[in-house]
Design an enzyme around this catalytic site. Sequence first.
Site, PDB file in Angstrom:
ATOM      1  CE  LYS A 171      31.207  32.342  59.152  1.00 52.07           C
ATOM      2  NZ  LYS A 171      32.412  33.200  58.917  1.00 52.07           N
ATOM      3  N   GLY A 224      33.576  29.749  68.992  1.00 53.99           N
ATOM      4  CA  GLY A 224      33.801  31.193  69.010  1.00 53.99           C
ATOM      5  C   GLY A 224      33.287  31.814  70.290  1.00 53.99           C
ATOM      6  N   GLY A 225      32.915  33.085  70.218  1.00 53.81           N
ATOM      7  CA  GLY A 225      32.511  33.838  71.396  1.00 53.81           C
ATOM      8  C   GLY A 225      31.154  33.432  71.930  1.00 53.81           C
ATOM      9  N   GLY A 229      27.533  32.524  70.112  1.00 48.87           N
ATOM     10  CA  GLY A 229      26.976  31.190  70.357  1.00 48.87           C
ATOM     11  C   GLY A 229      25.552  31.264  70.876  1.00 48.87           C
ATOM     12  CD  GLU A 246      35.831  25.429  72.335  1.00 51.11           C
ATOM     13  OE1 GLU A 246      35.730  26.385  73.157  1.00 51.11           O
ATOM     14  OE2 GLU A 246      36.769  25.310  71.551  1.00 51.11           O
ATOM     15  CB  CYS A 280      38.559  28.902  73.691  1.00 49.59           C
ATOM     16  SG  CYS A 280      39.026  27.250  73.162  1.00 49.59           S
ATOM     17  CD  GLU A 381      37.169  33.972  75.688  1.00 50.05           C
ATOM     18  OE1 GLU A 381      37.767  32.889  75.630  1.00 50.05           O
ATOM     19  OE2 GLU A 381      36.111  34.199  75.071  1.00 50.05           O
TER      20      GLU A 381
END
Length: 487
Positions: A171, A224-225, A229, A246, A280, A381
């Site tokens: 996806k 992603g964030g 996650g 990650e 990231c 972040e």
Amino acid sequence: MTEKLMYIGGEWVKGAGTREVFNPADGTKIGIVTDGTAEDVKKAVAAARAAFPAWAGTSVTARAALLLKIADRIEELAEEFAAIDTADNGKPLRDSLGDATDSAACFRYYAGLIDKPSGQTYLTPDPENFAMTVREPIGVVGQIAPWNYPLMMAAWKIAPCIAAGNTTVFKPSTLTALSSVRLFELFDEVGLPAGVANLVLGSGATVGQEIAENPGVDKVVFTGGTDTGRQIMKTAAETIKGVGLELGGKSPCVIFDDVDTDIGVDWALFAIFCNQGEVCSAGSRLILQDTIYDEFLEKLAARAEKIKVARGDEPGSEMGPLVSEEHMNSVLAHIETAKSQGARLITGGYRLTDGELAKGWFVAPTIFADCTPDMAIVQKEVFGPVLAVQKFHTEDEAIELANGTDFGLAAGVFSNDIARAMRVVRAFRAGITWVNSYHPTFTQAPWGGYKQSGIGRELGTYGLEEYTEVKQININLAPGRVDWFEN
């Protein structure tokens, strides 16, 4: 515009609805993609499970040959892929071209790795018994990719996954799905067997959630964030499936006073403003020694103000728009919070609206000085072109500041004293580190972080192992009675 479809079981499939795709540089519509549902994920998982036995049993030579064909085609179509990602994501064309090159290299690397020695053999206390391990594919892997490196993140995930003999349900981000669709067209073109790689388009709340919770998925891999996650990890726990995450970063770049200021400034700019700061591992915290602090900041601000911010396909563009209006507003909100908490703004800090820029989601390169560890700009972040600068006096203080967040993805140190640089880099609680550089990474080396920056590694031999299970095999070389029981 022709609706872009999903690819499930070797067939192009229409979803229940559609989603429009816009160029973040000017808001123009550049495509329409079908919108999948949980039912589409279930069909894709079924197709992947059906294809798995034959694909896992395919020789490494045959699998490698297909990966090499994919790599060749990506290289041949590099300019097309770059144009797609620049229009879809906004990044400068030179960045997108680099992503295409790296994507081809990733498929080629794993094609070359899978026939190399793996597993171990053991000498046991009993010379008549032989023990060994082999690595086998996991099964069906659900893979969820981010929007900041659309093509490259697809390659990082899919190449090692299918090289190891797994099948995938992939996806992409709803914001940047176009290059993934084009990539799956290549899979179809080169003859990748039906069901080995399946593309499901749609939102994280529906498609992503089903991937994470579906019992037919043996492992879920997400980039992603951190908040997302964490939710994926909770969901995956229900079926005890493996996870690879990650996640976010708030990575430090430490610069000592023995470094040439102009060189340090150059790297500090690259660390944070490359790819609009939508990285990231971006060097979003600059930790400067106090003896060079004022001079360094003056030069840094002057050069940041000269960065050419323009639409990604404009010649000479050095920094493009942010990926969406929603994300731009999030970045601007972080900037306002930093101001309210007392960070000193030395350049930028606003949306760019001059001329044609007003049509897109552009933010000026932004630098905050005099930041303290308690500020949100230091701890959270931002994922945009926003730099938080901190000051240190001693080496120990620099290390303490560098490690002073919940993240641990990346970190860099600059010093001409290599012994000091190595002390500092060894003290970093981060998975990807640099000495006297920032950002260069290689397909051959592992990518991943400490702490809340994730679990597992991508790329290199480590990345291939993430897509395998370890099986122990014991062989009795002298079969006979065990005589454990008397009768």
